[in-house]
Design an enzyme around this catalytic site. Structure first.
Site, mmCIF file in Angstrom:
data_model
loop_
_atom_site.group_PDB
_atom_site.id
_atom_site.type_symbol
_atom_site.label_atom_id
_atom_site.label_comp_id
_atom_site.label_asym_id
_atom_site.label_seq_id
_atom_site.Cartn_x
_atom_site.Cartn_y
_atom_site.Cartn_z
ATOM 1 N N LYS A 5 0.877 -1.096 0.120
ATOM 2 C CA LYS A 5 -0.016 -0.152 -0.059
ATOM 3 C C LYS A 5 1.003 1.263 -0.053
ATOM 4 O O LYS A 5 1.966 1.220 0.635
ATOM 5 C CB LYS A 5 -0.763 -0.052 1.210
ATOM 6 C CG LYS A 5 -2.211 1.132 1.203
ATOM 7 C CD LYS A 5 -2.811 0.502 2.298
ATOM 8 C CE LYS A 5 -3.939 1.973 2.545
ATOM 9 N NZ LYS A 5 -4.883 1.626 3.954
ATOM 10 N N SER B 256 -9.638 1.866 2.619
ATOM 11 C CA SER B 256 -8.803 2.464 1.907
ATOM 12 C C SER B 256 -7.781 1.807 1.052
ATOM 13 O O SER B 256 -7.227 2.063 0.195
ATOM 14 C CB SER B 256 -8.150 3.519 2.823
ATOM 15 O OG SER B 256 -7.406 2.868 3.571
ATOM 16 N N SER C 120 -10.190 -0.786 6.796
ATOM 17 C CA SER C 120 -9.135 -0.674 5.626
ATOM 18 C C SER C 120 -8.624 -1.866 5.103
ATOM 19 O O SER C 120 -8.093 -1.976 3.743
ATOM 20 C CB SER C 120 -8.683 0.466 5.392
ATOM 21 O OG SER C 120 -9.384 1.719 5.917
#
Length: 485
Positions: A79, A154, A178
């Site tokens: 990420k 996210s 997330s």
């Protein structure tokens, strides 16, 4: 058949039999990215030159003692809020569009020690603020199961890349769901470990008392291996816990006889889609057939979790994001007349709408005259939510419910209504407020879209979560389904 349809242990054996090479694994990843990422848009930055060079270096070590770790030579995506030395890290924001870090996050160093290969950085909601990856400053990631729907957020890029077979596994971060919510939407396995289990050093902060890095994989077994490699205390992070990291793999026995499961009535109530509810009840029947017992329980303060979370996380975000001011690093407006102008215009031009919304909410909650009424009260409610979990765990081994109240929704469907978007995390947020671990594992489908089963455990008891998830996975075939990209 893709190499990434295999488990890590199978790939490890193929490597050591020299039936595949480390370069084969890396090229498989880049080939798949070239084929499908134009549609999925999971990656923001690729690490092609360094990944290929690392693969060639590892080939030389293959067969030696240095290559015996199961993660050896395995491709991974990260990420884009996990800093990587010399590899662009944007946190999904224009304000960090040209940021090349000068150090690695602790998890990246641990993956380097385990000799994984970083394929690239994955798209996300800006500064991890969002539930759909529509808040990225660069592109909208799409769900591989249906390109018209969101992958969750996210960590949408992290989940979509694994589901699409672009990498074997990835790392995301989980502040209010997330990792778990996108894992549920994309039909993969996502773990949010106990707060403090993994170092946050080098994770670009959203809300420091809630953020936790977590692994996203195709199988429970791979997830356990990955968590074991990155977990543990870190002198660079004072919130990482001095708790021994057990062998998570040894917990994958398939035996859950006598295990006691609590099912919160609040998690199957209003707002949870009927098909989601039914998939959880079917999963509970399956766990019951394997020897577990379940009863309805209550987490009475869950109804306050959403308001509590958004007050606390926004307050912490307003403090954490004050460092992005155009002075030290990141974007700087070319239009400033003086220092105050520099601050204002840099932040106005660099941050997206959702980030600005949360900074303003957090600044208000922390302001003189409102601190006690909002921030302080939210902290008190957080304590009550944590106590709810402790009370249930006195009598039950795990808590089970849906990961998200619905399957993935269409792109653009909720962007005009932030409150509806926030409500999408209602089942995952209490876990972060309490600091306990939780995992999402595939448990069904609704109109061709995956659904997730959330398994919540006691502090630092990821072993029991993995045991339950693995037993369920071995007796169902949801995890074997793949999107037809």
């Amino acid at each position: 058949m893709s190499l990434f349809d295999k488990k890590m242990t199978e790939l490890h054996q193929l490597l050591h039999k020299r039936e595949v090479s480390v370069t084969d694994l890396v090229e498989e990843s880049f080939k798949r990215i070239a084929e499908v990422d134009g549609k999925v848009q999971a990656f923001l930055t690729l690490n092609e030159e360094e990944a290929r060079e690392t693969a060639r270096t590892l080939e030389v070590k293959l067969g030696s003692d240095e290559s015996k770790g199961l993660l050896f030579g395995m491709p991974i995506g990260l990420k884009d809020n996990i800093v990587t030395k010399g590899l662009r890290t944007t946190s999904g924001s224009k304000i960090l569009e040209n940021f090349d870090p000068i150090y690695n996050a602790t998890v990246v160093d641990r993956l380097t020690t385990a000799e994984t290969i970083t394929i690239g950085k994955l798209n996300m909601d800006e500064f991890a603020m969002g539930s759909s990856t529509e808040n990225s400053g660069f592109q909208k990631t799409r769900n591989p199961w249906n390109l018209e729907t969101v992958p969750g957020g996210s960590s949408g890029g992290s989940a979509a890349a694994v589901a699409a077979g672009e990498v074997l596994f990835s790392l995301g971060s989980d502040t209010g769901g997330s990792v778990r919510q996108p894992a549920a939407y994309c039909g993969v396995v996502g773990m949010k470990p106990t707060y403090g289990r993994i170092s946050r050093f080098g994770l670009i902060a959203f809300a420091s008392s809630l953020d936790q890095i977590g692994p996203i994989t195709r199988s429970v077994e791979d997830n356990a291996y990955l968590l074991e490699a990155i977990a543990g205390v870190d002198p660079m992070d004072s919130t990482s816990a001095y708790v021994e990291v057990p062998s998570f793999i040894q917990s994958l026995t398939g035996d859950i006889k006598g295990l006691k499961i609590g099912v919160p009535k609040e998690y199957l109530g209003e707002g949870v889609q009927e098909e989601v509810k039914q998939s959880v009840l079917d999963a509970l029947k399956k766990l019951e057939s394997l020897g577990a017992v379940w009863e309805e329980v209550s987490l009475p303060h869950s109804k306050y979790a959403l308001a509590t979370y958004y007050l606390l996380s926004s307050s912490e975000a307003s403090a954490n994001l004050s460092r992005f001011d155009g002075v030290r690093y990141g974007y700087r407006t070319p239009n400033a007349q003086n220092l105050i102008d520099l601050y204002k215009k840099t932040r106005a031009e660099g941050f997206g709408d959702e980030v600005k919304r949360r900074i303003m909410l957090g600044t208000f909650a922390l302001s003189s005259g409102y601190y006690d009424a909002y921030y302080k009260k939210a902290q008190k409610v957080r304590t009550l939510i944590k106590k709810d979990f402790e009370d249930v765990f006195e009598n039950y081994d795990v808590i089970v419910g849906p990961t998200a109240p619905t399957p993935a929704f269409k792109i653009g469907e909720k962007t005009s209504d932030p409150l509806t978007m926030y409500a999408n995390d209602i089942l995952t947020i209490p876990v972060n407020l309490a600091g306990v671990p939780a995992l999402s594992v595939p448990c069904g489908f609704s109109n061709g879209l995956p659904l997730g089963l959330q398994i919540v455990g006691k502090h630092f008891d990821e072993n029991t979560i993995y045991r339950v998830a693995h037993a369920f996975e071995q007796n169902t075939d949801y995890h074997k389904q793949k999107p037809a990209l």
